[in-house]
Motif scaffolding. Structure first.
Motif, short mmCIF file in Angstrom:
data_model
loop_
_atom_site.label_atom_id
_atom_site.label_comp_id
_atom_site.label_asym_id
_atom_site.label_seq_id
_atom_site.Cartn_x
_atom_site.Cartn_y
_atom_site.Cartn_z
N VAL A 235 5.54 4.52 -1.44
CA VAL A 235 4.56 3.43 -1.34
C VAL A 235 3.14 4.00 -1.42
O VAL A 235 2.27 3.48 -2.14
CB VAL A 235 4.73 2.62 -0.04
CG1 VAL A 235 3.55 1.67 0.17
CG2 VAL A 235 6.03 1.84 -0.08
N GLY A 236 2.89 5.09 -0.69
CA GLY A 236 1.56 5.70 -0.70
C GLY A 236 1.14 6.14 -2.08
O GLY A 236 0.00 5.89 -2.51
N VAL A 237 2.04 6.79 -2.81
CA VAL A 237 1.71 7.31 -4.14
C VAL A 237 1.54 6.17 -5.14
O VAL A 237 0.60 6.17 -5.95
CB VAL A 237 2.79 8.29 -4.62
CG1 VAL A 237 2.57 8.66 -6.09
CG2 VAL A 237 2.79 9.56 -3.76
N VAL A 238 2.43 5.17 -5.09
CA VAL A 238 2.36 4.04 -6.04
C VAL A 238 1.08 3.23 -5.83
O VAL A 238 0.39 2.88 -6.80
CB VAL A 238 3.60 3.13 -5.89
CG1 VAL A 238 3.42 1.84 -6.68
CG2 VAL A 238 4.85 3.87 -6.39
N VAL A 239 0.76 2.94 -4.59
CA VAL A 239 -0.47 2.20 -4.29
C VAL A 239 -1.69 3.02 -4.70
O VAL A 239 -2.66 2.49 -5.25
CB VAL A 239 -0.55 1.81 -2.79
CG1 VAL A 239 -1.91 1.20 -2.46
CG2 VAL A 239 0.56 0.84 -2.43
N GLY A 240 -1.63 4.34 -4.46
CA GLY A 240 -2.72 5.22 -4.88
C GLY A 240 -2.90 5.20 -6.39
O GLY A 240 -4.03 5.19 -6.90
N PHE B 123 -7.32 10.37 -10.28
CA PHE B 123 -7.28 10.36 -8.82
C PHE B 123 -5.87 10.15 -8.29
O PHE B 123 -5.61 10.36 -7.10
CB PHE B 123 -8.21 9.27 -8.27
CG PHE B 123 -9.66 9.70 -8.19
CD1 PHE B 123 -10.09 10.85 -8.85
CD2 PHE B 123 -10.58 8.97 -7.47
CE1 PHE B 123 -11.43 11.25 -8.78
CE2 PHE B 123 -11.90 9.37 -7.38
CZ PHE B 123 -12.33 10.50 -8.05
N THR B 124 -4.95 9.72 -9.17
CA THR B 124 -3.55 9.62 -8.76
C THR B 124 -3.05 10.97 -8.27
O THR B 124 -2.25 11.06 -7.33
CB THR B 124 -2.68 9.15 -9.94
OG1 THR B 124 -3.16 7.90 -10.43
CG2 THR B 124 -1.22 8.97 -9.50
N ALA B 125 -3.55 12.02 -8.91
CA ALA B 125 -3.15 13.39 -8.54
C ALA B 125 -3.49 13.69 -7.09
O ALA B 125 -2.84 14.51 -6.44
CB ALA B 125 -3.81 14.40 -9.47
#
Length: 305
Positions: free
Chosen positions: A97-102, A114-116
């Motif tokens: 969830v954290g990575v997908v929302v990011g 910035f996804t990285a």
């Protein structure tokens, strides 16, 4: 639900939420600073940060089961209230969830790279739990950088996209203030990590970890924590005298809730011997971080009133 909340350290997550809310709505917005994210998108930024942190706490507990059986058996959750299999599922869920929302937010501000940042934080938290936590100071430094990053992410997603030549100087000032707070957060958390390692020394020895207190001894680690405290104390005092000399309310608040407790900690940790003493001093540092974050609201109020 109670055990899940304990597993993800909900009190620590609430502090992240408060920190990010305070810096936007009690610091940036009241001073008319333009922000990039809409309110509901900012909520998503908080969600992404909190989910990554929750995942980090879970994987850390998974890797720490044997150590926690020795250090804090009364707080053991994995293998007792929650199975290891379910804990891994929770870890994957929160981290995903954290990575997908990011990823979504990075594209909202048109900075897909910035996804990285979110992927890197998730990977670092995992690597910390598996390897870095067993090393002398490196793990402490890394986790403290991630704590500071939970504040800097506000500047990266809400301020950076709104900078243009006409407001560059003003935005630079506000970004530097975020950096100053992140600097203090880093050092206070680093000191707290050393104190927690002193608390956990017995279990860490059984787990064959080489932490700072194990390698150099409890007394040296405690005195190192005391000396490191001089850095935030000196930095904050200089900041108050240089930039906020006429703000009586702000100065009084910071001296009573941040500088004073840090000096108290420094004196107490120098002579501390018992595990329970270090546990209490760890709580003092956590409160310092909370009151330190809230100080930006007090400073803003004092400046604008």
């Amino acid at each position: 639900m109670k055990h899940i909340l304990q597993l993800i350290r909900y009190k620590n997550l609430l502090m992240i939420v408060v920190m990010q809310l305070v810096f936007r709505y009690a610091f940036l917005i009241p001073q008319g600073i333009p922000v990039a994210l809409k309110d509901w998108q900012y909520v998503l930024l908080i969600l992404a940060t909190v989910c990554l942190a929750a995942g980090g706490y879970i994987i850390n507990d998974i890797m720490d089961v044997e150590t926690d059986r020795i250090n804090r058996p009364h707080k053991l959750i994995i293998g007792k209230s929650i199975s290891q299999h379910n804990a891994y599922n929770y870890y994957m869920g929160f981290t995903t969830v954290g990575v997908v929302v990011g990823f979504y937010l990075a594209n909202v501000i048109d900075k897909s790279l910035f996804t990285a940042l979110f992927v890197g934080i998730a990977g670092t938290l995992y690597y910390y739990a598996v390897n870095l936590k067993k090393t002398v100071l490196i793990g402490n430094v890394v986790i403290s950088l991630l704590v500071a990053m939970s504040l800097l992410v506000v500047g990266l997603f809400d301020l950076l996209p709104m900078i243009f030549p006409g407001n560059q100087y003003v935005m630079k000032v506000f970004f530097e203030i975020l950096l100053d707070y992140a600097f203090v957060l880093f050092f206070v958390n680093l000191i707290r990590e050393i104190v927690k390692d002193i608390e956990d020394k017995r279990g860490d020895i059984q787990s064959k970890r080489i932490t700072f207190p194990i390698k150099f001894g409890r007394s040296v680690a405690a005195k190192t924590a005391a000396l490191l405290t001089l850095i935030p104390v000196s930095g904050i005092t200089y900041y108050l005298l240089t930039y906020l000399p006429n703000l009586f309310i702000a100065n009084t608040y910071v001296l009573l809730t941040v500088v004073g407790p840090l000096i108290y900690f420094m004196l107490k940790v120098w002579t501390a011997r018992e595990t329970r003493e270090f546990a209490k001093l760890s709580v003092v540092l956590k409160l310092v971080m909370l009151f330190g974050v809230l100080s930006i609201a007090v400073i803003t109020y004092d400046m604008l009133s």
